[in-house]
Design an enzyme around this catalytic site. Structure first.
Site, PDB file in Angstrom:
ATOM      1  N   TYR A  57      34.725  47.354  30.225  1.00  0.00           N
ATOM      2  CA  TYR A  57      33.769  48.364  29.751  1.00  0.00           C
ATOM      3  C   TYR A  57      33.409  48.161  28.276  1.00  0.00           C
ATOM      4  O   TYR A  57      32.271  48.445  27.877  1.00  0.00           O
ATOM      5  CB  TYR A  57      34.282  49.779  30.048  1.00  0.00           C
ATOM      6  CG  TYR A  57      34.190  50.051  31.534  1.00  0.00           C
ATOM      7  CD1 TYR A  57      32.960  50.288  32.133  1.00  0.00           C
ATOM      8  CD2 TYR A  57      35.316  49.982  32.344  1.00  0.00           C
ATOM      9  CE1 TYR A  57      32.846  50.463  33.500  1.00  0.00           C
ATOM     10  CE2 TYR A  57      35.219  50.161  33.723  1.00  0.00           C
ATOM     11  CZ  TYR A  57      33.976  50.404  34.292  1.00  0.00           C
ATOM     12  OH  TYR A  57      33.861  50.570  35.644  1.00  0.00           O
ATOM     13  N   GLN A  94      22.115  55.794  39.103  1.00  0.00           N
ATOM     14  CA  GLN A  94      23.464  55.293  39.378  1.00  0.00           C
ATOM     15  C   GLN A  94      23.925  54.425  38.220  1.00  0.00           C
ATOM     16  O   GLN A  94      25.048  53.957  38.197  1.00  0.00           O
ATOM     17  CB  GLN A  94      23.447  54.457  40.664  1.00  0.00           C
ATOM     18  CG  GLN A  94      23.039  55.254  41.890  1.00  0.00           C
ATOM     19  CD  GLN A  94      22.742  54.336  43.072  1.00  0.00           C
ATOM     20  OE1 GLN A  94      23.631  53.956  43.809  1.00  0.00           O
ATOM     21  NE2 GLN A  94      21.496  53.981  43.264  1.00  0.00           N
ATOM     22  N   ASP A  97      24.105  52.726  31.998  1.00  0.00           N
ATOM     23  CA  ASP A  97      23.460  52.415  30.712  1.00  0.00           C
ATOM     24  C   ASP A  97      22.608  53.606  30.275  1.00  0.00           C
ATOM     25  O   ASP A  97      22.414  54.562  31.028  1.00  0.00           O
ATOM     26  CB  ASP A  97      22.620  51.122  30.830  1.00  0.00           C
ATOM     27  CG  ASP A  97      21.439  51.272  31.790  1.00  0.00           C
ATOM     28  OD1 ASP A  97      20.633  52.203  31.609  1.00  0.00           O
ATOM     29  OD2 ASP A  97      21.314  50.459  32.735  1.00  0.00           O
ATOM     30  N   HIS A 112      26.967  58.447  38.265  1.00  0.00           N
ATOM     31  CA  HIS A 112      28.161  57.600  38.176  1.00  0.00           C
ATOM     32  C   HIS A 112      28.714  57.545  36.750  1.00  0.00           C
ATOM     33  O   HIS A 112      29.450  56.624  36.407  1.00  0.00           O
ATOM     34  CB  HIS A 112      27.856  56.183  38.679  1.00  0.00           C
ATOM     35  CG  HIS A 112      27.600  56.128  40.153  1.00  0.00           C
ATOM     36  ND1 HIS A 112      27.023  55.059  40.785  1.00  0.00           N
ATOM     37  CD2 HIS A 112      27.839  57.046  41.132  1.00  0.00           C
ATOM     38  CE1 HIS A 112      26.919  55.310  42.087  1.00  0.00           C
ATOM     39  NE2 HIS A 112      27.390  56.512  42.317  1.00  0.00           N
ATOM     40  N   CYS A 123      44.607  65.407  28.975  1.00  0.00           N
ATOM     41  CA  CYS A 123      44.152  66.765  28.615  1.00  0.00           C
ATOM     42  C   CYS A 123      42.674  67.002  28.946  1.00  0.00           C
ATOM     43  O   CYS A 123      42.159  68.087  28.692  1.00  0.00           O
ATOM     44  CB  CYS A 123      44.403  67.030  27.129  1.00  0.00           C
ATOM     45  SG  CYS A 123      43.331  66.055  26.050  1.00  0.00           S
ATOM     46  N   GLY A 179      15.034  49.998  42.628  1.00  0.00           N
ATOM     47  CA  GLY A 179      16.061  49.020  42.247  1.00  0.00           C
ATOM     48  C   GLY A 179      17.471  49.375  42.678  1.00  0.00           C
ATOM     49  O   GLY A 179      18.420  49.141  41.948  1.00  0.00           O
ATOM     50  N   THR A 180      17.582  49.946  43.862  1.00  0.00           N
ATOM     51  CA  THR A 180      18.933  50.178  44.383  1.00  0.00           C
ATOM     52  C   THR A 180      19.058  49.544  45.762  1.00  0.00           C
ATOM     53  O   THR A 180      18.130  49.612  46.571  1.00  0.00           O
ATOM     54  CB  THR A 180      19.313  51.679  44.411  1.00  0.00           C
ATOM     55  OG1 THR A 180      20.548  51.832  45.118  1.00  0.00           O
ATOM     56  CG2 THR A 180      18.256  52.559  45.045  1.00  0.00           C
ATOM     57  N   ALA A 225      10.397  45.579  39.142  1.00  0.00           N
ATOM     58  CA  ALA A 225      10.079  46.956  38.751  1.00  0.00           C
ATOM     59  C   ALA A 225       9.166  47.011  37.527  1.00  0.00           C
ATOM     60  O   ALA A 225       8.348  47.923  37.398  1.00  0.00           O
ATOM     61  CB  ALA A 225      11.370  47.737  38.498  1.00  0.00           C
TER      62      ALA A 225
HETATM   63  P1  NAD Z   1      23.047  46.841  43.362  1.00  0.00           P
HETATM   64  O1  NAD Z   1      23.484  45.742  42.446  1.00  0.00           O
HETATM   65  O2  NAD Z   1      23.803  47.095  44.588  1.00  0.00           O
HETATM   66  O3  NAD Z   1      21.524  46.543  43.807  1.00  0.00           O
HETATM   67  C1  NAD Z   1      20.507  46.242  42.923  1.00  0.00           C
HETATM   68  C2  NAD Z   1      19.198  46.286  43.690  1.00  0.00           C
HETATM   69  O4  NAD Z   1      18.137  46.110  42.764  1.00  0.00           O
HETATM   70  C3  NAD Z   1      19.041  45.191  44.747  1.00  0.00           C
HETATM   71  O5  NAD Z   1      18.601  45.793  45.965  1.00  0.00           O
HETATM   72  C4  NAD Z   1      17.971  44.267  44.178  1.00  0.00           C
HETATM   73  O6  NAD Z   1      17.163  43.685  45.179  1.00  0.00           O
HETATM   74  C5  NAD Z   1      17.186  45.215  43.300  1.00  0.00           C
HETATM   75  N1  NAD Z   1      16.553  44.562  42.157  1.00  0.00           N
HETATM   76  C6  NAD Z   1      17.048  43.594  41.353  1.00  0.00           C
HETATM   77  N2  NAD Z   1      16.202  43.284  40.381  1.00  0.00           N
HETATM   78  C7  NAD Z   1      15.125  44.092  40.541  1.00  0.00           C
HETATM   79  C8  NAD Z   1      13.912  44.262  39.847  1.00  0.00           C
HETATM   80  N3  NAD Z   1      13.622  43.527  38.773  1.00  0.00           N
HETATM   81  N4  NAD Z   1      13.032  45.180  40.287  1.00  0.00           N
HETATM   82  C9  NAD Z   1      13.291  45.937  41.394  1.00  0.00           C
HETATM   83  N5  NAD Z   1      14.450  45.829  42.099  1.00  0.00           N
HETATM   84  C10 NAD Z   1      15.336  44.924  41.676  1.00  0.00           C
HETATM   85  O7  NAD Z   1      22.903  48.126  42.469  1.00  0.00           O
HETATM   86  P2  NAD Z   1      22.923  49.675  42.836  1.00  0.00           P
HETATM   87  O8  NAD Z   1      22.226  49.924  44.119  1.00  0.00           O
HETATM   88  O9  NAD Z   1      22.565  50.423  41.615  1.00  0.00           O
HETATM   89  O10 NAD Z   1      24.467  49.888  43.141  1.00  0.00           O
HETATM   90  C11 NAD Z   1      25.362  50.360  42.838  1.00  0.00           C
HETATM   91  C12 NAD Z   1      26.313  50.352  41.624  1.00  0.00           C
HETATM   92  O11 NAD Z   1      26.040  49.449  40.569  1.00  0.00           O
HETATM   93  C13 NAD Z   1      26.189  51.683  41.000  1.00  0.00           C
HETATM   94  O12 NAD Z   1      27.404  52.297  41.183  1.00  0.00           O
HETATM   95  C14 NAD Z   1      25.945  51.454  39.513  1.00  0.00           C
HETATM   96  O13 NAD Z   1      26.748  52.388  38.789  1.00  0.00           O
HETATM   97  C15 NAD Z   1      26.380  50.075  39.313  1.00  0.00           C
HETATM   98  N6  NAD Z   1      25.761  49.258  38.239  1.00  0.00           N
HETATM   99  C16 NAD Z   1      25.101  49.791  37.162  1.00  0.00           C
HETATM  100  C17 NAD Z   1      24.514  48.967  36.208  1.00  0.00           C
HETATM  101  C18 NAD Z   1      23.823  49.577  35.011  1.00  0.00           C
HETATM  102  O14 NAD Z   1      24.265  50.606  34.497  1.00  0.00           O
HETATM  103  N7  NAD Z   1      22.708  48.992  34.547  1.00  0.00           N
HETATM  104  C19 NAD Z   1      24.586  47.579  36.351  1.00  0.00           C
HETATM  105  C20 NAD Z   1      25.271  47.060  37.470  1.00  0.00           C
HETATM  106  C21 NAD Z   1      25.828  47.913  38.409  1.00  0.00           C
END
Ligand code: NAD
Length: 240
Positions: A57, A94, A97, A112, A123, A179-180, A225
């Protein structure tokens, strides 16, 4: 007809921050190529090897603070979207950042958690995370050492703000997923929840590729995106 006067729920995932230079988890070059989930994102991992988890982290936080990491056009367009909405608007992210905030979005829930804070497991005192996490760090409140951890939700822990989120889902008229991968629950189940309400809700998905939930959306926009979101928002505002 414009959707700007509707109640809008936006769900974002790691993909929206990818083009800002923050890796996603599951894709090639994703974080999981270098780390195993069970080594850095579970309560047991922290018990077993707190230094490894803290360092993971600390790295994420220092990457986020580096000058080349900035909100991208997709984050900026969502802030513009919110400014132009007359209905209720909420971003549930999720991501841990702070790129939505830095882009100017106002109503955001980090389900998250976030890299902005830490808390003491002894505490429960919450603190701004403006220091390096370490087992020698002493909680200013209870004075225990090594109990302060990052305020993110690990696998096996309860996501935050669920009551607020489900209350908003009940009145949602437009659901937009960006983007999930729709692999992590409960976020992946929001669309199922909406479908069970048996109401007319417009559902849009933005991703590079199909996800396991794509068939449930009215429309999916494929592409980065930073290209698809500004175009979508620009068209909405133009039609005002
Ligand atoms: P994931 O990594 O599972 O999926 C990312 C998704 O984004 C994929 O489906 C991919 O095809 C899509 N993607 C990638 N680049 C893209 C773009 N330029 N434009 C549009 N779509 C794009 O991520 P998630 O679904 O957020 O999964 C879960 C976990 O990952 C969460 O718990 C989250 O906390 C954590 N996470 C967060 C960060 C951050 O804070 N930036 C980074 C990595 C993971």
């Amino acid at each position: 007809m414009s959707i700007l006067n509707k109640n809008i729920f936006i769900l974002t995932g790691a993909g929206i921050s990818k083009e800002s230079g923050i890796n996603t988890f599951r894709e090639e070059d994703g974080l999981w190529d270098n780390y195993k989930i069970e080594d850095v994102c579970t309560p047991n991992a922290f018990k077993r090897n707190p230094d490894l988890v803290n360092n993971f982290y600390n790295e994420r936080k220092s990457q986020l603070e580096s000058p080349q990491i900035k909100p991208n056009e997709a984050h900026l367009s969502l802030a513009e979207f919110e400014r132009n909405c007359s209905g209720e608007f909420l971003i549930v992210t999720q991501n841990i950042d702070n790129l939505h905030e830095r882009a100017g979005s106002k109503k955001i829930l980090h389900m998250h958690g976030s890299l902005e804070s830490a808390y003491c497991m002894y505490c429960n005192q919450k603190v701004i995370l403006n220091f390096n996490l370490s087992t020698s760090y002493q909680c200013k409140n209870c004075l225990n050492k090594g109990m302060v951890r990052v305020d993110v939700v690990w696998f096996g822990e309860q996501p935050k703000y669920l009551e607020e989120i489900y209350n908003f889902l009940e009145k949602t008229e437009v659901f937009i997923s960006i983007g999930t991968s729709n692999n992590v629950y409960p976020a992946a189940g929001f669309i199922d929840f909406l479908n069970q309400l048996n109401k007319k809700i417009s559902m849009y998905e933005f991703n590079l590729e199909k996800t396991i939930k794509t068939a449930q959306f009215d429309q999916t926009y494929f592409g980065p995106a930073t290209k698809t979101i500004p175009k979508f928002v620009e068209n909405l505002i133009k039609d005002l």
